[in-house]
Design a protein around this motif. Sequence first.
Motif, PDB file in Angstrom:
ATOM      1  N   GLN A  24       2.049  40.134 -11.434  1.00  0.00           N
ATOM      2  CA  GLN A  24       3.322  40.033 -10.301  1.00  0.00           C
ATOM      3  C   GLN A  24       3.416  39.267  -9.386  1.00  0.00           C
ATOM      4  OE1 GLN A  24       4.308  44.450  -9.512  1.00  0.00           O
ATOM      5  NE2 GLN A  24       2.956  44.870 -11.242  1.00  0.00           N
ATOM      6  N   VAL A  25       2.174  38.764  -8.961  1.00  0.00           N
ATOM      7  CA  VAL A  25       2.074  37.961  -7.725  1.00  0.00           C
ATOM      8  C   VAL A  25       2.937  36.528  -8.013  1.00  0.00           C
ATOM      9  CG1 VAL A  25       0.623  36.719  -6.053  1.00  0.00           C
ATOM     10  CG2 VAL A  25       0.094  39.036  -6.762  1.00  0.00           C
ATOM     11  N   PRO A  26       3.590  35.819  -7.263  1.00  0.00           N
ATOM     12  CA  PRO A  26       4.367  34.932  -7.300  1.00  0.00           C
ATOM     13  C   PRO A  26       3.429  33.398  -7.206  1.00  0.00           C
ATOM     14  CG  PRO A  26       5.580  35.898  -5.648  1.00  0.00           C
ATOM     15  CD  PRO A  26       4.290  36.686  -6.133  1.00  0.00           C
ATOM     16  N   GLN A  27       3.590  32.501  -7.848  1.00  0.00           N
ATOM     17  CA  GLN A  27       2.740  31.483  -7.768  1.00  0.00           C
ATOM     18  C   GLN A  27       3.334  30.427  -6.805  1.00  0.00           C
ATOM     19  OE1 GLN A  27       1.819  30.037 -11.648  1.00  0.00           O
ATOM     20  NE2 GLN A  27       0.528  31.568 -12.170  1.00  0.00           N
ATOM     21  N   ASP A  28       2.568  29.536  -6.086  1.00  0.00           N
ATOM     22  CA  ASP A  28       3.127  28.611  -5.404  1.00  0.00           C
ATOM     23  C   ASP A  28       3.451  27.228  -5.851  1.00  0.00           C
ATOM     24  OD1 ASP A  28       0.481  27.204  -5.692  1.00  0.00           O
ATOM     25  OD2 ASP A  28      -0.153  27.655  -3.647  1.00  0.00           O
ATOM     26  N   GLU A  29       3.725  26.224  -5.410  1.00  0.00           N
ATOM     27  CA  GLU A  29       4.257  24.911  -6.223  1.00  0.00           C
ATOM     28  C   GLU A  29       2.986  24.294  -6.746  1.00  0.00           C
ATOM     29  OE1 GLU A  29       5.382  22.633  -2.737  1.00  0.00           O
ATOM     30  OE2 GLU A  29       7.449  23.705  -2.588  1.00  0.00           O
ATOM     31  N   GLN A  30       1.904  24.656  -6.433  1.00  0.00           N
ATOM     32  CA  GLN A  30       0.616  24.205  -7.172  1.00  0.00           C
ATOM     33  C   GLN A  30       0.216  25.163  -8.236  1.00  0.00           C
ATOM     34  OE1 GLN A  30       0.220  24.430  -3.685  1.00  0.00           O
ATOM     35  NE2 GLN A  30       1.140  22.090  -3.623  1.00  0.00           N
ATOM     36  N   GLY A  31       0.939  26.147  -8.496  1.00  0.00           N
ATOM     37  CA  GLY A  31       0.540  27.136  -9.680  1.00  0.00           C
ATOM     38  C   GLY A  31      -0.309  28.242  -9.240  1.00  0.00           C
ATOM     39  N   CYS A  75       3.914  38.298   3.081  1.00  0.00           N
ATOM     40  CA  CYS A  75       4.321  37.096   1.912  1.00  0.00           C
ATOM     41  C   CYS A  75       3.721  35.765   2.284  1.00  0.00           C
ATOM     42  CB  CYS A  75       5.984  37.201   1.966  1.00  0.00           C
ATOM     43  SG  CYS A  75       6.482  35.964   0.784  1.00  0.00           S
ATOM     44  N   HIS A  76       3.245  34.915   1.451  1.00  0.00           N
ATOM     45  CA  HIS A  76       2.714  33.553   1.548  1.00  0.00           C
ATOM     46  C   HIS A  76       3.893  32.519   0.944  1.00  0.00           C
ATOM     47  CE1 HIS A  76      -1.695  34.638   2.081  1.00  0.00           C
ATOM     48  NE2 HIS A  76      -1.082  35.313   2.858  1.00  0.00           N
ATOM     49  N   MET A  77       5.072  33.024   0.609  1.00  0.00           N
ATOM     50  CA  MET A  77       5.953  32.140   0.193  1.00  0.00           C
ATOM     51  C   MET A  77       6.607  31.588   1.381  1.00  0.00           C
ATOM     52  SD  MET A  77       5.969  32.264  -2.880  1.00  0.00           S
ATOM     53  CE  MET A  77       7.534  31.705  -3.753  1.00  0.00           C
ATOM     54  N   PRO A  78       7.293  30.646   1.375  1.00  0.00           N
ATOM     55  CA  PRO A  78       7.922  29.734   2.605  1.00  0.00           C
ATOM     56  C   PRO A  78       9.052  30.673   2.843  1.00  0.00           C
ATOM     57  CG  PRO A  78       7.862  28.226   0.628  1.00  0.00           C
ATOM     58  CD  PRO A  78       7.507  29.585   0.038  1.00  0.00           C
ATOM     59  N   HIS A  79       9.280  30.699   4.198  1.00  0.00           N
ATOM     60  CA  HIS A  79      10.623  31.510   4.726  1.00  0.00           C
ATOM     61  C   HIS A  79      11.357  30.843   5.640  1.00  0.00           C
ATOM     62  CE1 HIS A  79       9.875  35.624   3.568  1.00  0.00           C
ATOM     63  NE2 HIS A  79       8.450  35.338   3.418  1.00  0.00           N
ATOM     64  N   ARG A  80      12.635  30.875   5.764  1.00  0.00           N
ATOM     65  CA  ARG A  80      13.362  30.104   6.637  1.00  0.00           C
ATOM     66  C   ARG A  80      12.968  30.764   7.949  1.00  0.00           C
ATOM     67  NH1 ARG A  80      19.547  29.934   5.655  1.00  0.00           N
ATOM     68  NH2 ARG A  80      19.279  31.024   7.484  1.00  0.00           N
ATOM     69  N   ARG A  81      12.906  30.164   9.229  1.00  0.00           N
ATOM     70  CA  ARG A  81      12.847  30.623  10.572  1.00  0.00           C
ATOM     71  C   ARG A  81      14.196  31.102  10.699  1.00  0.00           C
ATOM     72  NH1 ARG A  81       8.648  29.122  14.392  1.00  0.00           N
ATOM     73  NH2 ARG A  81       7.066  28.261  13.004  1.00  0.00           N
ATOM     74  N   ARG A  82      14.077  31.988  11.652  1.00  0.00           N
ATOM     75  CA  ARG A  82      15.481  32.780  12.268  1.00  0.00           C
ATOM     76  C   ARG A  82      16.228  31.557  12.963  1.00  0.00           C
ATOM     77  NH1 ARG A  82      13.296  38.256  14.466  1.00  0.00           N
ATOM     78  NH2 ARG A  82      12.811  39.153  12.508  1.00  0.00           N
ATOM     79  N   ASP A  83      17.590  31.838  12.612  1.00  0.00           N
ATOM     80  CA  ASP A  83      18.406  30.715  13.305  1.00  0.00           C
ATOM     81  C   ASP A  83      18.230  30.760  14.913  1.00  0.00           C
ATOM     82  OD1 ASP A  83      19.397  29.992  10.853  1.00  0.00           O
ATOM     83  OD2 ASP A  83      21.177  31.251  10.963  1.00  0.00           O
ATOM     84  N   LYS A  84      18.206  31.806  15.549  1.00  0.00           N
ATOM     85  CA  LYS A  84      18.245  31.996  16.915  1.00  0.00           C
ATOM     86  C   LYS A  84      16.898  32.522  17.500  1.00  0.00           C
ATOM     87  CE  LYS A  84      22.912  32.835  17.735  1.00  0.00           C
ATOM     88  NZ  LYS A  84      23.921  33.743  18.074  1.00  0.00           N
ATOM     89  N   PRO A  85      15.969  31.436  18.248  1.00  0.00           N
ATOM     90  CA  PRO A  85      14.812  32.335  18.630  1.00  0.00           C
ATOM     91  C   PRO A  85      15.035  33.259  19.531  1.00  0.00           C
ATOM     92  CG  PRO A  85      15.451  29.945  19.671  1.00  0.00           C
ATOM     93  CD  PRO A  85      16.406  30.200  18.905  1.00  0.00           C
ATOM     94  N   ARG A  86      14.046  34.105  19.654  1.00  0.00           N
ATOM     95  CA  ARG A  86      14.011  35.263  20.563  1.00  0.00           C
ATOM     96  C   ARG A  86      14.039  34.876  21.919  1.00  0.00           C
ATOM     97  NH1 ARG A  86       9.821  40.076  20.625  1.00  0.00           N
ATOM     98  NH2 ARG A  86      10.799  41.479  22.129  1.00  0.00           N
TER      99      ARG A  86
END
Length: 95
Positions: A11-18, A54-65
């Motif tokens: 069930q674990v997703p794979q990265d770009e290198q598989g 999660c080790h998948m890429p995530h977008r950073r929040r639009d506004k920093p704290r």
Amino acid sequence: TEAQLEELLPQVPQDEQGQPTSIGSIGHGTSQCRPCVFITSQVGCRMGVLCDFCHMPHRRRDKPRPCKGKRDRHRKLIERVSEMMPTESVENGRL
């Protein structure tokens, strides 16, 4: 346990290198995950596939704290404004 890991591994997703990312990445497609803060560090995540984050890429929040000082000033301002308002309107849910 190792049996549970073998059950979760497909069930674990794979990265770009598989390569498998992490157990915490399983909910990534449905936004039911939390990003691992260590995966992007120089050292990387020591937990590897066993990481609950999660080790998948995530977008950073639009506004920093905002910095702590700015958050404190804002909180104090809200408190002062709340004290100045009539209690009736606060109790009735009106501002």
